[in-house]
Design a protein around this motif. Structure first.
Motif, PDB file in Angstrom:
ATOM      1  N   LYS A   1       0.603  -1.534   0.553  1.00 26.03           N
ATOM      2  CA  LYS A   1      -0.349   0.073   0.286  1.00 26.03           C
ATOM      3  C   LYS A   1       0.838   1.388   0.100  1.00 26.03           C
ATOM      4  CE  LYS A   1      -3.514  -0.169   2.374  1.00 26.03           C
ATOM      5  NZ  LYS A   1      -4.288   0.052   4.048  1.00 26.03           N
ATOM      6  N   ILE A   2       1.759   1.095   0.698  1.00 21.19           N
ATOM      7  CA  ILE A   2       2.904   2.230   0.954  1.00 21.19           C
ATOM      8  C   ILE A   2       3.284   2.736  -0.078  1.00 21.19           C
ATOM      9  CG2 ILE A   2       5.147   2.848   1.821  1.00 21.19           C
ATOM     10  CD1 ILE A   2       4.069   2.042   4.537  1.00 21.19           C
ATOM     11  N   GLY A   3       3.851   1.302  -0.749  1.00 20.17           N
ATOM     12  CA  GLY A   3       4.502   1.662  -2.664  1.00 20.17           C
ATOM     13  C   GLY A   3       3.552   2.622  -3.060  1.00 20.17           C
ATOM     14  N   LEU A   4       1.836   1.986  -2.997  1.00 21.97           N
ATOM     15  CA  LEU A   4       1.523   2.624  -4.670  1.00 21.97           C
ATOM     16  C   LEU A   4       0.839   3.656  -4.000  1.00 21.97           C
ATOM     17  CD1 LEU A   4      -1.167  -0.500  -4.174  1.00 21.97           C
ATOM     18  CD2 LEU A   4      -0.071   0.595  -6.347  1.00 21.97           C
ATOM     19  N   PHE A   5       1.334   4.433  -2.907  1.00 27.21           N
ATOM     20  CA  PHE A   5       1.043   5.468  -2.380  1.00 27.21           C
ATOM     21  C   PHE A   5       1.724   6.684  -3.065  1.00 27.21           C
ATOM     22  CE2 PHE A   5       1.970   9.365   0.783  1.00 27.21           C
ATOM     23  CZ  PHE A   5       0.396  10.102  -0.244  1.00 27.21           C
ATOM     24  N   ILE A   6       2.642   6.036  -2.806  1.00 23.34           N
ATOM     25  CA  ILE A   6       4.482   7.064  -3.062  1.00 23.34           C
ATOM     26  C   ILE A   6       4.860   6.709  -4.551  1.00 23.34           C
ATOM     27  CG2 ILE A   6       7.152   6.372  -3.218  1.00 23.34           C
ATOM     28  CD1 ILE A   6       7.061   5.291  -0.799  1.00 23.34           C
TER      29      ILE A   6
END
Length: 514
Positions: free
Chosen positions: A96-101
């Motif tokens: 999820k964090i990777g998609l946000f970044i």
């Protein structure tokens, strides 16, 4: 359990030191070639883009720190099913964090033409560099997240050995291509290629090391609700990460804003030397973080505090020798290495050394706060960030680079030097703070007196020493630094807590290894 912890710490230290010496030589050669063949502006550009993406990585919010803390106890107790579950949750959160970044980077890329409108580089080069660095960063979130287990299990040496070997080959190839073709696109393409290669090798090794590990993102999504404690700790760590970024990762962005890309590269020369020398010690010491976590989990209070002072003794030895040596030797080295035109003002060097000194001696406090999972003081990093930003913007407007460093130092004095030790001793160790400052006073006195004695001796008897070659530099450095090391270590032995027991521990370890 203690023997295993010591053995793993030694292995981490050994591997880190081997790669340190390899990269110490390689970094200086590669930096010179890159500056000559690609230019200071290009090196400044890649450094600035990297720091901008580091800002986006704040979205990580400290999940890795929270999960690492959560893994200490199940690793100690060999609860494989629980470990598998926690790492799966970690993978789910990191996805999820990777998609946000990725989304944030895509939005930021729309403003690149405006941010770098005064740059001499084409938008093609800037965009290619930006998305290449982004891709390398995203591998950690989508593929390499399982390496958290190696770190928490005190097997960080495996990550170091495989990834740093790939980095070594990458830099050699970049040097060759930069020298031969002086092409920005080739240099950046190698970054992408070796990021993919490192990813493949690391995950293969994790499968070999933990054949029982069967993590998956879907599993993490299913069991996520069973680990709400990770989210609680993550929210606390996130606030601390913001302050950490402003202190340690924003320098190049601010220098670009208040000065130029060229000044980013000039400052980077100083920090490259300082960080490479510091790494010979700090990487070895930092590798025991997971060992301290296991020590805290055992709950022997007397031993916990005893080891703290041993770690502080190590850190002060490193900080004192490092700062003294850099103060007298870094400028003649830069003149020989790159040329006199790359020197910065003396006040910049002094302020940089103050930040390095504080950064070194804060290590044991940070390691123990992490081991205790003490992140509830969310007001502290907020205050630190406010002080840092306020002082930096005012001082940088009038003083430029010096003002940026002054902002960092002021915020560190209030929170890092003042608050953090108080928080650890009163809430973690649960002992009176006076014991901390009584010990620290002896460390500070040892350093200040030793520095002044050798400084006065150097000014009176060694001022005429000429440094016109690297051989001269080695002789000059030895004549200046060896007396300081002898005096400083003698003072620490006589006055400072933890030094004698640390020395005895080292002797015992050496005897056991024979």
């Amino acid at each position: 359990m203690v023997e295993s912890r010591v053995q793993k710490s030694l292995m981490n230290a050994k591997v880190n030191l081997v790669f340190y010496f390899v990269f110490l030589c390689l970094s200086f050669f590669s930096r010179k070639i890159f500056l000559e063949c690609l230019g200071a502006d290009f090196i400044g550009l890649t450094g600035t883009l990297g720091n901008i993406l580091s800002f986006l990585s704040l979205a990580e919010m400290g999940v890795g720190t929270a999960v690492g803390y959560t893994l200490y106890k199940p690793i100690q107790q060999k609860k494989y099913a629980e470990i598998d579950e926690i790492v799966s949750v970690f993978g789910y959160l990191y996805r999820k964090i990777g998609l946000f970044i990725l989304t944030g980077a895509a939005i930021f890329s729309l403003f690149i033409p405006y941010i770098f409108r005064s740059s001499d580089f084409s938008l093609g080069v800037i965009y290619f560099a930006f998305f290449s660095i982004l891709l390398s960063s995203l591998f950690s979130y989508f593929i390499n997240y399982r390496q958290i287990l190696l770190t928490s299990d005190q097997k960080g040496y495996i990550v170091t050995a495989y990834l740093q070997s790939a980095v070594f080959v990458k830099i050699l190839l970049q040097m060759l291509l930069a020298w031969s073709f002086k092409n920005y696109y080739l240099w950046i393409s190698i970054e992408i290629l070796f990021s993919i290669l490192s990813c493949i090798i690391l995950n293969w090794k994790i499968d070999m090391e933990y054949p029982w590990l069967k993590v998956s993102v879907p599993k993490g999504r299913q069991v996520y609700s069973n680990h709400r404690d990770i989210i609680k700790t993550t929210k606390q760590v996130f606030v601390h990460r913001i302050a950490s970024f402003l202190l340690n990762q924003s320098d190049q962005i601010l220098i670009f804003a208040f000065a130029s890309l060229k000044m980013v590269a000039y400052y980077g020369n100083y920090t490259l030397i300082a960080t490479k020398i510091a790494q010979v010690f700090s990487t070895a010491i930092d590798s025991i973080g997971a060992g301290v976590g296991n020590l805290v989990a055992e709950g022997n209070k007397q031993r916990i505090i005893h080891v703290f002072w041993e770690l502080m003794a190590v850190r002060f030895c490193i900080a004192g020798i490092l700062v003294f040596g850099l103060y007298f030797t870094i400028e003649p080295f830069i003149v020989l290495w790159l040329g006199e035109q790359f020197l910065l003002d003396k006040i910049v060097l002094i302020l940089l050394l103050v930040t390095i000194f504080i950064g070194q001696i804060r290590g044991p406090v940070d390691i123990y706060i992490s081991a205790y999972g003490m992140y509830a003081d969310t007001w502290a990093p907020i205050t630190e960030a406010i002080i840092n930003v306020t002082v930096t913007f005012i001082a940088a407007y009038y003083l430029g680079l010096s003002g940026i460093l002054i902002g960092k130092i002021v915020s560190m004095l209030f929170i890092v030097v003042g608050w953090k030790p108080y928080y650890l001793f009163t809430s973690g160790f649960k002992v009176k703070l006076r014991s901390f400052w009584a010990g620290m006073a002896r460390f500070y006195a040892s350093f200040i007196l030793s520095f002044l004695l050798v400084y006065l001796f150097k000014e009176k008897f060694l001022e005429s020493l000429a440094v016109s070659s690297f051989t001269d530099w080695v002789v000059y450095s030895s004549i200046v630094c060896i007396p300081f090391v002898i005096i400083y270590l003698s003072a620490l032995w006589l006055w400072a807590p933890g030094v004698k027991s640390l020395f005895l521990r080292i002797l015992i370890i050496l005897k056991l290894r024979k």
